[in-house]
Structures are given as structure tokens and as C-alpha cells.
Design a protein around this motif. Structure first.
Motif, PDB file in Angstrom:
ATOM      1  N   PRO B  43      19.619 -18.762  -2.120  1.00 30.47           N
ATOM      2  CA  PRO B  43      20.306 -17.794  -1.246  1.00 30.47           C
ATOM      3  C   PRO B  43      19.370 -16.768  -0.602  1.00 30.47           C
ATOM      4  O   PRO B  43      19.582 -16.405   0.561  1.00 30.47           O
ATOM      5  CB  PRO B  43      21.277 -17.097  -2.201  1.00 30.47           C
ATOM      6  CG  PRO B  43      21.408 -17.974  -3.388  1.00 30.47           C
ATOM      7  CD  PRO B  43      20.136 -18.753  -3.500  1.00 30.47           C
ATOM      8  N   VAL B  44      18.382 -16.321  -1.344  1.00 28.28           N
ATOM      9  CA  VAL B  44      17.462 -15.334  -0.755  1.00 28.28           C
ATOM     10  C   VAL B  44      16.667 -15.972   0.384  1.00 28.28           C
ATOM     11  O   VAL B  44      16.507 -15.376   1.465  1.00 28.28           O
ATOM     12  CB  VAL B  44      16.510 -14.763  -1.833  1.00 28.28           C
ATOM     13  CG1 VAL B  44      15.433 -13.894  -1.192  1.00 28.28           C
ATOM     14  CG2 VAL B  44      17.300 -13.963  -2.862  1.00 28.28           C
ATOM     15  N   ARG B  45      16.199 -17.189   0.161  1.00 35.89           N
ATOM     16  CA  ARG B  45      15.426 -17.839   1.234  1.00 35.89           C
ATOM     17  C   ARG B  45      16.291 -18.144   2.446  1.00 35.89           C
ATOM     18  O   ARG B  45      15.833 -18.028   3.590  1.00 35.89           O
ATOM     19  CB  ARG B  45      14.755 -19.102   0.686  1.00 35.89           C
ATOM     20  CG  ARG B  45      13.633 -18.787  -0.295  1.00 35.89           C
ATOM     21  CD  ARG B  45      12.721 -19.958  -0.521  1.00 35.89           C
ATOM     22  NE  ARG B  45      13.308 -21.055  -1.248  1.00 35.89           N
ATOM     23  CZ  ARG B  45      13.392 -21.118  -2.589  1.00 35.89           C
ATOM     24  NH1 ARG B  45      12.925 -20.131  -3.330  1.00 35.89           N
ATOM     25  NH2 ARG B  45      13.922 -22.167  -3.177  1.00 35.89           N
ATOM     26  N   LEU B  46      17.549 -18.518   2.214  1.00 37.45           N
ATOM     27  CA  LEU B  46      18.437 -18.750   3.365  1.00 37.45           C
ATOM     28  C   LEU B  46      18.663 -17.465   4.145  1.00 37.45           C
ATOM     29  O   LEU B  46      18.673 -17.470   5.382  1.00 37.45           O
ATOM     30  CB  LEU B  46      19.781 -19.305   2.890  1.00 37.45           C
ATOM     31  CG  LEU B  46      19.853 -20.796   2.583  1.00 37.45           C
ATOM     32  CD1 LEU B  46      21.266 -21.148   2.121  1.00 37.45           C
ATOM     33  CD2 LEU B  46      19.470 -21.637   3.807  1.00 37.45           C
ATOM     34  N   ARG B  47      18.843 -16.359   3.424  1.00 33.92           N
ATOM     35  CA  ARG B  47      19.040 -15.085   4.119  1.00 33.92           C
ATOM     36  C   ARG B  47      17.778 -14.669   4.880  1.00 33.92           C
ATOM     37  O   ARG B  47      17.851 -14.194   6.018  1.00 33.92           O
ATOM     38  CB  ARG B  47      19.447 -13.997   3.122  1.00 33.92           C
ATOM     39  CG  ARG B  47      20.865 -14.184   2.574  1.00 33.92           C
ATOM     40  CD  ARG B  47      21.191 -13.120   1.549  1.00 33.92           C
ATOM     41  NE  ARG B  47      21.183 -11.789   2.137  1.00 33.92           N
ATOM     42  CZ  ARG B  47      21.011 -10.667   1.453  1.00 33.92           C
ATOM     43  NH1 ARG B  47      20.824 -10.711   0.140  1.00 33.92           N
ATOM     44  NH2 ARG B  47      21.021  -9.513   2.062  1.00 33.92           N
ATOM     45  N   LEU B  48      16.626 -14.860   4.237  1.00 28.35           N
ATOM     46  CA  LEU B  48      15.366 -14.547   4.930  1.00 28.35           C
ATOM     47  C   LEU B  48      15.235 -15.404   6.191  1.00 28.35           C
ATOM     48  O   LEU B  48      14.903 -14.892   7.274  1.00 28.35           O
ATOM     49  CB  LEU B  48      14.177 -14.814   4.000  1.00 28.35           C
ATOM     50  CG  LEU B  48      13.927 -13.783   2.898  1.00 28.35           C
ATOM     51  CD1 LEU B  48      12.945 -14.327   1.868  1.00 28.35           C
ATOM     52  CD2 LEU B  48      13.399 -12.474   3.489  1.00 28.35           C
TER      53      LEU B  48
END
Lengths: 132, 132
Positions: B43-48
């Protein structure tokens, strides 16, 4: 599929709403979407998905999937379960065997959210090409 | 990007070659492709990635990414490194800060391999709808 997943992935197919590339994802949507990408983030699961999706007739017996891998039946079943939980495939037991088929709505939705909207190309920064 | 990755992902954009949905992936291609999906499976990488891709001007300073997360700068940098290693983003240092931008060729290729070929719809099996 959860209501939240429908919100995350479903609206993007309409071309009306932000995709992964056009607006920052909120945290809840990112969590739902990451789960689907994570299911695709394994070579065995990708091979299984491609075998299921490309099968003439639209479905394939687990008995035709297992021999393609040097893995135990329980391991293959575990990978298939993760693909199923991600909403990428469905299964049906008929007699001795379980048959799998693609749920193309999910791959369609992933394709849609990764597609840049027509007429809205991503601008290139003015600086020189970026190094590795 | 490795030569193999170009083979895996590049040809699919031409519409000439098998996608994930039209032919079984071989093992080497599955390994390469899984690495990219795995990078998206967080999720963090998708948001980034969505923050980088949707930024007006096409690039974003790491100093504008970090405040959106309740994570340390090294953790954010690690996630950015994984996105970069997957060929999804590029970076450039200018002065104090590093700037990130999307590499749309990779997301275009992912979208292409997840897209069903025109005129080749996946057949639905003749049986009744499949249960969960």
C-alpha cells in the motif's frame, strides 16, 4: 468482492474517475489494491493465472495445472487460493476435480487503473534524462 | 532494465504477442514480471507511485512525499528504491533533494499484458456461475 474493492477498482473502468496514475490513492484503497497486485507478485501464481486465462474453453482442471510445476499439490492449491482470494479466478468442484477460470473483470480493472487517460499524457520534466 | 525484461514486457505493447491472458507464461518471464507486480503489492508503494504519477509537472521532490506518511525517511526511501528497481520510477538528485518521476513505459506495458486482445474475448464456461 468487498464493497470497498468495488469502489477501488470498479469505478476506474468507467473512465470517469481517478486511476492509479491520475490522483493520489487514499490509504484504504491502496490496501485493497495492493492485495491484488501482491497476488500477482509471484512467478508460480503468474504462470497459473496465464494457464487458466489462456485455456481453450475458459477453464482448466487442477489436474492439468499441477503437472506443469515441480511443486506439491498442496502448494499449488495454496497459490490458487491466493489468486481466488484476490478476485482473479473462480473455482468449481465437479466430481473428483476442481476447475478454475479467470475472472476477467478484475484483470480488466487492473488494466484500466494502469492506463493513462486519453488526452492526458503525463508531462515529461524539463530536465535532462534521469539516470539509473 | 534487463534485456529479458524488455522481452517480457516490451513486445506486449505491440499487440503482436501473447499477453498474460492469451498464452502460458514461461518460467523466466514469470520471474521478471512477478518482480514488478511485487513492487506494486504494497500500500505504501502504491500510494507513493500514485503521488509521483499524478504530480503536476511530472515529478515530485522526496521532501513532498515523506510528510504524507507516518513513516521514517529511510523507510520511504526503501520503498522508493523498490519502485525504482522495478522500473516503475526514475530519480534525479538536484541540490539537496531527490526528485522522482513515473516511467510510464512500464505501467503502459503492465496495462497491455493485462488487457484482453480485441476480438478475442475469453469464453465463459458453459456451466452455471461459480461459487466463492
Amino acid at each position: 468482492m468487498s464493497k470497498q474493492e468495488l469502489v477501488v477498482l470498479g469505478r476506474d473502468t468507467e473512465g470517469c474517475c481517478p486511476t492509479l496514475l491520475t490522483a493520489p490513492l487514499d490509504e484504504d484503497r491502496a490496501v485493497d489494491l495492493a492485495r491484488v497486485f501482491k497476488a500477482l507478485g509471484d512467478p508460480v501464481r503468474l504462470r497459473l493465472l496465464s494457464m487458466i486465462a489462456s485455456r481453450a474453453g475458459g477453464e482448466i482442471c487442477v489436474c492439468d495445472l499441477t503437472p506443469a510445476f515441480d511443486l506439491s499439490q498442496p502448494t499449488i492449491s495454496h497459490h490458487l487460493k491466493l489468486l481466488k482470494q484476490a478476485g482473479l479466478i473462480a473455482s468449481e468442484r465437479r466430481g473428483t476435480w476442481v476447475y478454475y477460470r479467470l475472472l476477467p473483470a478484475m484483470t480488466d480493472r487492473l488494466a484500466a487503473i494502469l492506463t493513462r487517460p486519453a488526452g492526458d499524457p503525463l508531462p515529461e520534466p524539463a530536465s535532462a534524462p534521469v539516470g539509473a
